[in-house]
Design a protein around this motif. Structure first.
Motif, short mmCIF file in Angstrom:
data_model
loop_
_atom_site.label_atom_id
_atom_site.label_comp_id
_atom_site.label_asym_id
_atom_site.label_seq_id
_atom_site.Cartn_x
_atom_site.Cartn_y
_atom_site.Cartn_z
N LEU A 131 14.11 -14.90 14.40
CA LEU A 131 13.39 -13.88 13.62
C LEU A 131 12.27 -14.49 12.78
N SER A 132 12.55 -15.59 12.11
CA SER A 132 11.52 -16.20 11.27
C SER A 132 10.35 -16.69 12.11
N GLY A 133 10.65 -17.20 13.32
CA GLY A 133 9.57 -17.63 14.20
C GLY A 133 8.71 -16.47 14.64
N ASP A 134 9.34 -15.35 14.97
CA ASP A 134 8.58 -14.17 15.39
C ASP A 134 7.76 -13.60 14.24
N VAL A 135 8.35 -13.57 13.05
CA VAL A 135 7.63 -13.03 11.88
C VAL A 135 6.46 -13.94 11.54
N ARG A 136 6.67 -15.24 11.63
CA ARG A 136 5.59 -16.18 11.32
C ARG A 136 4.42 -16.02 12.29
N LYS A 137 4.74 -15.74 13.55
CA LYS A 137 3.70 -15.55 14.57
C LYS A 137 3.17 -14.11 14.62
N ARG A 138 3.72 -13.26 13.76
CA ARG A 138 3.36 -11.83 13.76
C ARG A 138 3.62 -11.22 15.14
N LYS A 139 4.69 -11.65 15.76
CA LYS A 139 5.02 -11.13 17.09
C LYS A 139 5.42 -9.67 17.00
N ASP A 140 4.86 -8.85 17.84
CA ASP A 140 5.13 -7.42 17.79
C ASP A 140 5.05 -6.83 19.18
N ASP A 141 5.47 -5.58 19.31
CA ASP A 141 5.35 -4.86 20.57
C ASP A 141 4.14 -3.94 20.49
N PRO A 142 3.71 -3.35 21.60
CA PRO A 142 2.50 -2.50 21.57
C PRO A 142 2.60 -1.31 20.63
N ASN A 143 3.83 -0.87 20.32
CA ASN A 143 4.00 0.29 19.44
C ASN A 143 4.20 -0.10 17.97
N GLY A 144 4.25 -1.39 17.71
CA GLY A 144 4.34 -1.86 16.33
C GLY A 144 5.66 -1.59 15.64
N VAL A 145 6.76 -1.58 16.39
CA VAL A 145 8.06 -1.35 15.75
C VAL A 145 8.89 -2.63 15.60
N TYR A 146 8.66 -3.63 16.45
CA TYR A 146 9.50 -4.83 16.39
C TYR A 146 9.28 -5.62 15.10
N LEU A 147 8.03 -5.89 14.74
CA LEU A 147 7.77 -6.75 13.59
C LEU A 147 8.40 -6.21 12.31
N PRO A 148 8.19 -4.94 11.93
CA PRO A 148 8.83 -4.47 10.70
C PRO A 148 10.35 -4.55 10.72
N PHE A 149 10.95 -4.36 11.91
CA PHE A 149 12.40 -4.43 11.97
C PHE A 149 12.91 -5.87 12.09
N ALA A 150 12.08 -6.76 12.59
CA ALA A 150 12.42 -8.19 12.53
C ALA A 150 12.43 -8.64 11.07
N ILE A 151 11.46 -8.16 10.29
CA ILE A 151 11.40 -8.49 8.86
C ILE A 151 12.63 -7.94 8.14
N LEU A 152 12.98 -6.69 8.44
CA LEU A 152 14.13 -6.07 7.79
C LEU A 152 15.42 -6.81 8.14
N THR A 153 15.59 -7.18 9.40
CA THR A 153 16.78 -7.92 9.80
C THR A 153 16.79 -9.31 9.17
N LEU A 154 15.63 -9.91 9.03
CA LEU A 154 15.54 -11.20 8.37
C LEU A 154 16.00 -11.10 6.91
N SER A 155 15.77 -9.94 6.28
CA SER A 155 16.25 -9.75 4.91
C SER A 155 17.77 -9.79 4.87
N GLU A 156 18.42 -9.32 5.94
CA GLU A 156 19.88 -9.37 5.99
C GLU A 156 20.38 -10.81 6.17
N VAL A 157 19.62 -11.61 6.92
CA VAL A 157 19.96 -13.03 7.04
C VAL A 157 19.80 -13.72 5.68
#
Length: 333
Positions: A131-157
């Motif tokens: 998750l931290s790697g994806d957030v650092r790279k701003r990795k996202d899907d075409p609809n822009g839903v993965y990045l915000p939820f990767a950030i939210l899940t990272l908050s749980e970690v």
């Protein structure tokens, strides 16, 4: 060759073959023992390697949507092995445009397991790496839903580390810096969509900040860096917050204000910045453009959330800062 020579040669060949056979048997046995000893290490790292691979499918013949929803309905009850294997699938579901799969299954499942301490330390560490790697790279899907939820899940970690510390200091510092950079760099302000559901990158980033601010292992410098990063998102140019973002941004600030290792001078400087417009020349221009109206709207909502959070509080630190917050808000029209 004489018969005696032939007999001697035959004996030598027999002994040599016997020694060779014994040697090979010992070698095979040693190799087998080494493989057995190594296999447990390999088995323990297989799922970690899986987390670094490309996303597995969220839904397939083995796990159709109906079965995933049933899993959520059972409070995500699974065997330990199945649960740790399921993590990769749920990460994939974080990128699904179906809000039931993304919210009710993927995030809810990962959050449930993390809060219940149901995942192995190796899986949690690998989840953090992914998750931290994806957030650092701003990795996202075409609809822009993965990045915000990767950030939210990272908050749980981050919450896991706050409750039961398992990060090395350098890892925790890196996560804190990543959170500050993520907050400062947000450019997607979409909130709720009737079809896709929530994106909410600002609010989810604020949730990550909150878990870090609550962590006593972070230094005052770390906390001040996190708080400072919020300035960039208090009032995006021309954008009106309508999905509760100011309230979410206020939460980590209020808890940071409880820290007694952060000087009052820092808070006074932040309040001065937060009450100063950046998209218009001055507050007297607030009603002359949408940029001014948006800035007034967003900053008033933020200060209101701070004051609401303090109202009724008995915390000396918050009560001491209340007059300064009120004075800062009065600067806004």
């Amino acid at each position: 060759m004489k018969s005696t020579d032939k007999h001697a040669a035959s004996q030598v060949a027999t002994v040599t073959q016997k020694s060779f056979t014994q040697g090979m048997t010992a070698l095979i046995l040693t190799s087998a023992l080494s493989v057995l000893a190594f296999s447990s290490s390999v088995q323990a790292t297989v799922q970690n390697a899986q987390l670094s691979q490309q996303h597995a499918p969220c839904v397939d013949n083995k796990w159709p949507k109906s079965r995933l929803l049933s899993l959520a309905g059972s409070q995500f009850e699974m065997t330990d092995a199945d649960r740790n294997d399921m993590v990769m699938r749920l990460i994939s579901c974080l990128a699904d445009t179906d809000p039931e799969l993304r919210d009710a299954v993927a995030f809810s499942g990962l959050s449930h397991w993390l809060r219940a301490n149901d995942l192995t330390n190796e899986t949690v560490k690998s989840l953090y790496t992914k998750l931290s790697g994806d957030v650092r790279k701003r990795k996202d899907d075409p609809n822009g839903v993965y990045l915000p939820f990767a950030i939210l899940t990272l908050s749980e970690v981050a919450r896991v580390d706050r409750v039961s510390p398992f990060f090395e200091p350098a890892e925790r510092d890196a996560l804190s810096k990543l959170a500050a950079d993520t907050m400062a760099g947000i450019q997607d302000y979409r909130g709720f969509d009737e079809t896709i559901g929530w994106r909410h990158q600002v609010a989810h980033s604020a949730d990550l900040l909150l878990q870090l601010v609550l962590n006593p292992a972070l230094s005052s410098d770390d906390i001040m860096e996190l708080v400072t990063s919020i300035q960039h998102q208090l009032s995006p140019a021309g954008h009106f917050y309508v999905y509760g973002e100011p309230e979410r941004l206020a939460r980590p600030v209020l808890y940071a204000m409880l820290r007694d290792d952060i000087p009052d001078s820092f808070w006074h400087s932040q309040l001065a910045r937060w009450s100063t417009p950046v998209h218009i020349e001055g507050w007297d221009k607030a009603f002359s453009s949408n940029a001014g109206l948006a800035e007034r709207h967003n900053r008033r909502a933020f200060f209101s959330a701070l004051l609401l959070g303090i109202s009724g509080s008995k915390q000396p630190r918050l009560l001491a800062l209340q007059p300064a917050i009120q004075a800062a808000m009065k600067k806004l029209p």
